[in-house]
Write a protein that holds these residues in place. Structure first.
Motif, PDB file in Angstrom:
ATOM      1  N   SER A 109       0.908  -1.171  -0.031  1.00 39.96           N
ATOM      2  CA  SER A 109      -0.106   0.080  -0.077  1.00 39.96           C
ATOM      3  C   SER A 109       0.848   1.402  -0.142  1.00 39.96           C
ATOM      4  CB  SER A 109      -0.740   0.008   1.207  1.00 39.96           C
ATOM      5  OG  SER A 109      -1.848  -1.060   1.285  1.00 39.96           O
TER       6      SER A 109
ATOM      7  N   ASP B 263     -10.146   8.339   3.276  1.00 41.38           N
ATOM      8  CA  ASP B 263     -11.028   7.028   2.655  1.00 41.38           C
ATOM      9  C   ASP B 263     -10.343   6.423   1.629  1.00 41.38           C
ATOM     10  OD1 ASP B 263     -13.120   7.539   4.631  1.00 41.38           O
ATOM     11  OD2 ASP B 263     -14.186   9.104   3.260  1.00 41.38           O
ATOM     12  N   GLN B 264      -9.731   7.288   0.637  1.00 38.43           N
ATOM     13  CA  GLN B 264      -9.026   6.632  -0.497  1.00 38.43           C
ATOM     14  C   GLN B 264      -7.835   5.840  -0.026  1.00 38.43           C
ATOM     15  OE1 GLN B 264      -8.038  10.406  -2.598  1.00 38.43           O
ATOM     16  NE2 GLN B 264      -9.337   9.872  -4.143  1.00 38.43           N
ATOM     17  N   VAL B 265      -7.028   6.488   0.914  1.00 44.97           N
ATOM     18  CA  VAL B 265      -6.018   5.485   1.404  1.00 44.97           C
ATOM     19  C   VAL B 265      -6.425   4.115   2.085  1.00 44.97           C
ATOM     20  CG1 VAL B 265      -4.042   5.537   3.235  1.00 44.97           C
ATOM     21  CG2 VAL B 265      -4.602   7.627   1.647  1.00 44.97           C
TER      22      VAL B 265
ATOM     23  N   GLU C  85      -9.013   2.566   1.268  1.00 45.26           N
ATOM     24  CA  GLU C  85      -9.665   1.751   0.017  1.00 45.26           C
ATOM     25  C   GLU C  85      -8.169   1.120  -0.637  1.00 45.26           C
ATOM     26  OE1 GLU C  85     -12.680   0.680  -0.980  1.00 45.26           O
ATOM     27  OE2 GLU C  85     -13.224   1.788   1.005  1.00 45.26           O
ATOM     28  N   VAL C  86      -7.282   1.715  -0.757  1.00 40.73           N
ATOM     29  CA  VAL C  86      -5.846   1.275  -1.344  1.00 40.73           C
ATOM     30  C   VAL C  86      -5.603  -0.005  -0.298  1.00 40.73           C
ATOM     31  CG1 VAL C  86      -3.373   1.485  -1.720  1.00 40.73           C
ATOM     32  CG2 VAL C  86      -5.170   3.144  -2.490  1.00 40.73           C
TER      33      VAL C  86
ATOM     34  N   PHE D 230     -11.741  12.938   3.019  1.00 47.59           N
ATOM     35  CA  PHE D 230     -11.838  12.400   1.579  1.00 47.59           C
ATOM     36  C   PHE D 230     -10.446  11.388   1.303  1.00 47.59           C
ATOM     37  CE2 PHE D 230     -10.985  12.549  -2.950  1.00 47.59           C
ATOM     38  CZ  PHE D 230     -12.156  11.905  -3.570  1.00 47.59           C
ATOM     39  N   GLN D 231      -9.312  12.080   1.584  1.00 45.43           N
ATOM     40  CA  GLN D 231      -8.243  11.168   1.118  1.00 45.43           C
ATOM     41  C   GLN D 231      -7.786  10.313   2.173  1.00 45.43           C
ATOM     42  OE1 GLN D 231      -4.284  13.315   1.873  1.00 45.43           O
ATOM     43  NE2 GLN D 231      -4.191  13.335  -0.399  1.00 45.43           N
TER      44      GLN D 231
ATOM     45  N   ASP E 285      -2.478  11.281  -7.398  1.00 44.44           N
ATOM     46  CA  ASP E 285      -3.217  11.998  -6.443  1.00 44.44           C
ATOM     47  C   ASP E 285      -2.724  12.164  -4.877  1.00 44.44           C
ATOM     48  OD1 ASP E 285      -3.655   9.499  -6.518  1.00 44.44           O
ATOM     49  OD2 ASP E 285      -5.798   9.567  -5.865  1.00 44.44           O
ATOM     50  N   PHE E 286      -1.746  11.284  -4.581  1.00 41.99           N
ATOM     51  CA  PHE E 286      -1.180  11.504  -3.405  1.00 41.99           C
ATOM     52  C   PHE E 286       0.177  12.300  -3.268  1.00 41.99           C
ATOM     53  CE2 PHE E 286      -3.771   7.340  -2.593  1.00 41.99           C
ATOM     54  CZ  PHE E 286      -4.639   7.914  -1.935  1.00 41.99           C
TER      55      PHE E 286
ATOM     56  N   ARG F 167       1.203   6.883  -6.754  1.00 42.73           N
ATOM     57  CA  ARG F 167      -0.016   7.495  -7.283  1.00 42.73           C
ATOM     58  C   ARG F 167       0.062   9.343  -7.240  1.00 42.73           C
ATOM     59  NH1 ARG F 167      -5.382   4.800  -5.271  1.00 42.73           N
ATOM     60  NH2 ARG F 167      -6.007   6.728  -5.510  1.00 42.73           N
TER      61      ARG F 167
END
Length: 163
Positions: A22, A59-61, A63-64, A56-57, A31-32, A29
């Motif tokens: 991860s 949540d994305q991390v 999900e990864v 929001f970020q 977006d990070f 990525r």
């Protein structure tokens, strides 16, 4: 007397591998880029800590991380997601605890389930696991099937089957 143990036992090496992969994906990525997005694994405390700049970020991390855990064949039900905490400035963190060992409430639920089923088996709580004993192998297999069907909120494993 035939018996088996009911356990809640995650593979911590696979969790560590998922955290490492991860972090590699987060580092590559777009977006990070330039953010404080990170994932950290504390093996002794059995905690995964997720860092990010916003809700929001984070949540994305997460999900990864969950995607990598799935690829490592670690059941997501082992993860107990905590609430998002602010740590200063715009940064946030979230602690995800890895469940290991059966808690007393779940152990009581398992023993009650087995006793209420009127099967010819006995369940006893032994530390962070539940031992199920019976006279016949078929009764034990029926108890396993019952637990797989009824307890679906955690990934139980059945170990130490003795005949």
């Amino acid at each position: 007397m035939p018996s088996f143990d009911v356990k809640l036992d995650p593979n911590l090496e696979s969790v560590g591998n998922a955290v490492d992969t991860s972090m590699k994906e987060i580092g590559t990525r777009f977006d990070f880029k330039g953010t404080s997005a990170a994932v950290e694994f504390k093996k002794k405390e059995k905690e995964v800590i997720v860092f990010a700049d916003s809700d929001f970020q984070i949540d994305q991390v997460r999900e990864v991380l969950f995607g990598k855990l799935t690829k490592q064949k670690v059941d997501i039900r082992f993860m107990d997601v905590g609430k998002v905490e602010k740590i200063g400035g715009d940064k946030v963190k979230q602690v995800i605890t890895v469940k290991a060992g059966i808690e007393s409430d779940l152990a009581k639920k398992i023993t009650k389930l087995i006793k209420d089923s009127k099967m010819k088996v006995n369940a006893s709580i032994q530390g962070d696991e539940v031992r199920v004993q019976g006279n016949k192998r078929d009764d034990l297999q029926a108890a396993m099937a019952l637990l797989r069907k009824e307890v679906d909120d955690v990934p139980l494993s059945f170990d130490n089957f003795r005949d």
